[in-house]
Design a protein around this motif. Structure first.
Motif, PDB file in Angstrom:
ATOM      1  N   LYS A  18      -8.585   1.414  -3.383  1.00 25.23           N
ATOM      2  CA  LYS A  18      -8.343   2.464  -2.382  1.00 25.23           C
ATOM      3  C   LYS A  18      -9.199   2.232  -1.145  1.00 25.23           C
ATOM      4  O   LYS A  18     -10.357   1.830  -1.243  1.00 25.23           O
ATOM      5  CB  LYS A  18      -8.654   3.826  -3.011  1.00 25.23           C
ATOM      6  CG  LYS A  18      -8.457   5.029  -2.105  1.00 25.23           C
ATOM      7  CD  LYS A  18      -8.406   6.314  -2.923  1.00 25.23           C
ATOM      8  CE  LYS A  18      -9.608   6.528  -3.823  1.00 25.23           C
ATOM      9  NZ  LYS A  18      -9.456   7.688  -4.716  1.00 25.23           N
ATOM     10  N   TRP A  27       0.818  -1.210   0.000  1.00 27.71           N
ATOM     11  CA  TRP A  27       0.000   0.000   0.000  1.00 27.71           C
ATOM     12  C   TRP A  27       0.854   1.263   0.000  1.00 27.71           C
ATOM     13  O   TRP A  27       1.971   1.282   0.507  1.00 27.71           O
ATOM     14  CB  TRP A  27      -0.912   0.010   1.230  1.00 27.71           C
ATOM     15  CG  TRP A  27      -1.832  -1.165   1.297  1.00 27.71           C
ATOM     16  CD1 TRP A  27      -1.533  -2.414   1.769  1.00 27.71           C
ATOM     17  CD2 TRP A  27      -3.178  -1.226   0.826  1.00 27.71           C
ATOM     18  NE1 TRP A  27      -2.620  -3.245   1.635  1.00 27.71           N
ATOM     19  CE2 TRP A  27      -3.644  -2.551   1.067  1.00 27.71           C
ATOM     20  CE3 TRP A  27      -4.035  -0.288   0.252  1.00 27.71           C
ATOM     21  CZ2 TRP A  27      -4.932  -2.950   0.731  1.00 27.71           C
ATOM     22  CZ3 TRP A  27      -5.326  -0.700  -0.071  1.00 27.71           C
ATOM     23  CH2 TRP A  27      -5.756  -2.008   0.160  1.00 27.71           C
ATOM     24  N   GLU A  53      -3.929   3.358  -1.025  1.00 27.19           N
ATOM     25  CA  GLU A  53      -4.306   2.551  -2.178  1.00 27.19           C
ATOM     26  C   GLU A  53      -3.230   1.518  -2.455  1.00 27.19           C
ATOM     27  O   GLU A  53      -2.085   1.643  -1.988  1.00 27.19           O
ATOM     28  CB  GLU A  53      -4.540   3.428  -3.410  1.00 27.19           C
ATOM     29  CG  GLU A  53      -3.313   4.123  -3.934  1.00 27.19           C
ATOM     30  CD  GLU A  53      -3.604   5.048  -5.106  1.00 27.19           C
ATOM     31  OE1 GLU A  53      -4.762   5.494  -5.244  1.00 27.19           O
ATOM     32  OE2 GLU A  53      -2.661   5.318  -5.876  1.00 27.19           O
ATOM     33  N   ASN A 102      -6.151   8.762   2.666  1.00 22.09           N
ATOM     34  CA  ASN A 102      -6.544   7.550   1.946  1.00 22.09           C
ATOM     35  C   ASN A 102      -5.303   6.763   1.534  1.00 22.09           C
ATOM     36  O   ASN A 102      -4.255   7.341   1.219  1.00 22.09           O
ATOM     37  CB  ASN A 102      -7.335   7.892   0.693  1.00 22.09           C
ATOM     38  CG  ASN A 102      -8.656   8.576   0.985  1.00 22.09           C
ATOM     39  OD1 ASN A 102      -9.141   8.572   2.118  1.00 22.09           O
ATOM     40  ND2 ASN A 102      -9.249   9.177  -0.042  1.00 22.09           N
ATOM     41  N   SER A 128      -9.591   3.169  -7.994  1.00 24.40           N
ATOM     42  CA  SER A 128      -9.194   4.525  -7.613  1.00 24.40           C
ATOM     43  C   SER A 128      -8.676   5.228  -8.854  1.00 24.40           C
ATOM     44  O   SER A 128      -7.596   4.919  -9.358  1.00 24.40           O
ATOM     45  CB  SER A 128      -8.093   4.465  -6.544  1.00 24.40           C
ATOM     46  OG  SER A 128      -7.578   5.755  -6.273  1.00 24.40           O
ATOM     47  N   ASN A 137      -2.509   7.574  -1.070  1.00 25.89           N
ATOM     48  CA  ASN A 137      -3.139   7.971  -2.331  1.00 25.89           C
ATOM     49  C   ASN A 137      -2.677   9.347  -2.788  1.00 25.89           C
ATOM     50  O   ASN A 137      -2.469   9.584  -3.985  1.00 25.89           O
ATOM     51  CB  ASN A 137      -4.659   7.943  -2.167  1.00 25.89           C
ATOM     52  CG  ASN A 137      -5.398   8.676  -3.265  1.00 25.89           C
ATOM     53  OD1 ASN A 137      -5.962   9.745  -3.041  1.00 25.89           O
ATOM     54  ND2 ASN A 137      -5.404   8.113  -4.456  1.00 25.89           N
TER      55      ASN A 137
END
Length: 263
Positions: free
Chosen positions: A241, A70, A99, A97, A135, A73
């Protein structure tokens, strides 16, 4: 020798001519082999040891150990959510966030999430988050499957848990109590676009929520929006996301996230 009248011979010939096609057109008896397909042979996939465990061909996106799969974002820096005891928890103090590093098109996705027992707030300000099935940009750009405490918590029904945000009302509400783990199992068919960016085929989502079907091959009208009408924006593949929502309630947690890519 018996000689038949010429008229009788003509009649017999005509009868033979009329009945011959009936015999010629009689179809052969069908055989079971004619409808058997032997190839291509499906690949062997070993199922998980327990219900919800990742099968052998899955990509494990979170196994409880780290956030190596991950990124943030906003700027693609390392994800800044908290990981402890096999669980990752939303960091509302600037984590933002997150993603996946990888991008996907069509897939089967398994996600488990939990609203804390101590949850406060009401409506959309109570355990709010989201799983964005694609996303397509910063912030909340993309296609969101809503995460929310929907156990005895009234809100607009196209924004409750199990909804495709502001597009699809869930077919049922199987939400468990706060403090208990919830499960999403999702089949996502990504939209396809023509060379000029126009829509070729729309996106579809099927969602099982705690084993209950809540979205049945729903056709999305475009990206999910908080304000305004949905629209499509061309893309090829996209990350998945997880949302760090700005509401003031206690942060929610995730575990056991895996994905199977589909052709």
């Amino acid at each position: 020798m018996i000689r038949l009248p010429f008229s009788s011979l003509l009649a017999s010939a005509a009868l033979i001519a009329m009945t011959a096609p009936l015999f010629a057109q009689t179809p052969a008896k069908p055989k079971p082999e004619e409808t058997e397909v032997w190839e291509p042979v499906p690949k062997v996939v070993t199922p998980g040891a327990t219900c919800g465990s990742a099968p052998s061909d899955a990509i494990v996106l979170f196994d409880g150990k780290n956030l190596d799969e991950w990124v943030t974002n906003r700027d693609k820096s390392p994800a800044k959510w908290d990981v402890a005891n096999g669980v990752m928890t939303v960091n509302k103090s600037g984590g933002g966030n997150i993603e996946t590093k990888r991008s996907f098109t069509n897939y089967q996705l398994h996600v488990e999430w939990k609203v804390p027992t101590s949850i406060t707030g009401s409506s959309q300000a109570r355990g709010n988050s989201g799983v964005f099935l694609a996303s397509t940009g910063p912030g909340d750009d993309g296609y969101e499957l809503q995460v929310l405490d929907s156990y005895e918590n009234k809100t607009y029904v196209n924004g409750m848990a199990g909804s495709l945000y502001k597009q699809a009302i869930p077919l049922a509400n199987p939400t468990r109590k706060p403090g208990e783990w919830q499960t999403y199992d999702i089949v996502w068919t990504a939209p396809a676009f023509n060379a000029d960016g126009s829509l070729k085929t729309p996106a579809y989502a099927t969602v099982f929520f705690n084993g209950v079907l809540v979205e049945n091959h729903f056709e999305l009208k475009g990206q999910t929006l908080y304000i305004g009408k949905p629209f499509y924006k061309a893309y090829t593949s996209a990350p998945i996301k997880l949302q760090a929502h700005g509401d003031k309630s206690e942060p929610i947690s995730f575990r056991n996230i895996w994905i199977r890519e589909l052709n």
